[in-house]
Design an enzyme around this catalytic site. Structure first.
Site: not given
Ligand SMILES: *Cc1c(COP(=O)(O)O)cnc(C)c1O
Length: 354
Positions: A100, A167, A191
């Site tokens: 990511w 993030d 998540k």
């Molecule tokens: C799942 C995830 C993403 C991507 O998220 P989307 O909402 O599908 O764009 C980005 N960063 C991390 C750390 C993730 O676990």
């Protein structure tokens, strides 16, 4: 029968949240109207949006500290470019700690110069790079607090004078941190907070408005802030459900209370991985994630037996990401300790059979 849901995302939510959310789709608070058939400008929905935004700041301990919370669309992936559009003027630092993070770097490179302060790519991201320098003349430093695919998690965040952008998609609201160390936090809801379809952005307002480029309206944090996170029609269902999860978390005693539960779960999980000779942890020990435990089964011949035992026990979603293989047990806030106990029992039963 309800399964033990270890899915990495979209993932488990508290049962009471699922019930309330499903009721609201039929009839929101006895209003005779569905949550998804009322105007987002109605008082009922404006109250939901304001409550969700306020709860996010309250739980993070950021009320009255110059931060704003937004519920946006496009997933965390859209934040990869939105961060760059809003904050990147000359050069930014990125910690490449996973797939990511790598994607975030790729997007930011479209707009300006990026410097990778550290990378664990050549070790298939099984650890968190440390000991790197962060030049004080960069626009910001971008890190990923929890690397969902590899099961690594930053324990100590770098001290730096420039805005720290994080993030936090897969560990937001899971552990106590000094959240004032961040200039901007973003997290896809799916998540640890709600269904997919909305992304929480928490930003300290004073870091905005410093770039010279023109920013398209939908990509501009300042516009979303000025419109109360309702510049256009927001995703009402994911926001409402996220609000319910945040209320649930507050009712439990907030992040401090859930952190204790999360530690119990991860301790149990990793002690089985370490003590059971059939399994091997993927991530470097000191960087292990409390949210996603990644491990492999050493003897491939036992794979079918193990997987049928998992199925028999009602365990779902433990297959590892294709880039790591093996297994991944995601233990987000809503995962009960008892589900982890069931998984650990299956693992130790396999050992006694082998
Ligand atoms: C799942 C995830 C993403 C991507 O998220 P989307 O909402 O599908 O764009 C980005 N960063 C991390 C750390 C993730 O676990």
């Amino acid at each position: 029968m309800k399964k033990h849901n270890f899915s990495a995302g979209p993932s488990i939510l508290p049962p009471e949240v699922l019930i309330k959310a499903s009721q609201a789709v039929v009839d929101l608070d006895d209003s005779g109207l569905s949550l998804i058939e009322i105007s987002h400008r109605s008082k009922a929905f404006v109250d939901i949006m304001e409550n969700a935004r306020a709860l996010a700041l309250e739980l993070l301990g950021l009320e009255g500290k110059g931060y704003k919370a937004l519920f946006l669309q496009g997933g965390a992936s859209t934040q990869f470019l939105m961060v760059a559009l809003n904050l990147l003027e000359k050069r930014a630092g990125y910690l490449n700690s996973g797939a990511w993070a790598d994607k975030a770097i790729k997007e930011a490179k479209i707009y300006d110069d990026i410097y990778e302060v550290g990378s664990s790519k050549d070790a298939n991201y099984n650890y968190i790079p440390k000991g790197y320098d962060v030049p004080s003349d960069y626009d910001y430093l971008h890190v990923t607090s929890n690397n969902t695919i590899y099961g690594t998690q930053i324990k100590d965040f770098p001290k730096c004078d420039i805005p720290l952008v994080c993030d936090m998609s897969s560990d937001i609201f899971s552990r106590t941190l000094d959240f004032t160390q961040f200039g901007l936090i973003y997290a896809g809801a799916q998540k640890n907070m709600g269904p997919s379809g909305t992304t929480l952005v928490v930003v300290r307002e004073d870091i905005l408005g410093k770039v010279s480029r023109k920013i398209p309206s939908m990509m501009d944090y300042k516009i979303h802030i000025s419109k109360g996170s309702m510049f256009n029609t927001p995703p009402v269902f994911p926001i409402y459900t996220s609000m319910l999860t945040l209320e649930w978390l507050k009712g439990l005693g907030g992040i401090k209370a859930i952190e204790k539960e999360n530690e119990k779960k991860s301790r149990l999980m990793y002690s089985e991985i370490d003590l059971n000779p059939l399994f091997k942890g993927f991530a470097a020990k000191e960087d292990r994630s409390d949210m996603n435990a990644t491990f492999t089964l050493e003897n491939e011949n036992l794979k079918d037996t193990f997987e049928s035992m998992l199925k028999e026990a009602g365990i779902s979603g433990v297959n590892g990401h294709r880039s790591v293989g093996g297994y991944r047990a995601s233990m987000y806030n809503a995962m009960p300790l008892d589900s982890v106990k069931v998984l650990v029992e299956v693992m130790s039963e396999l050992e006694s059979k082998a």
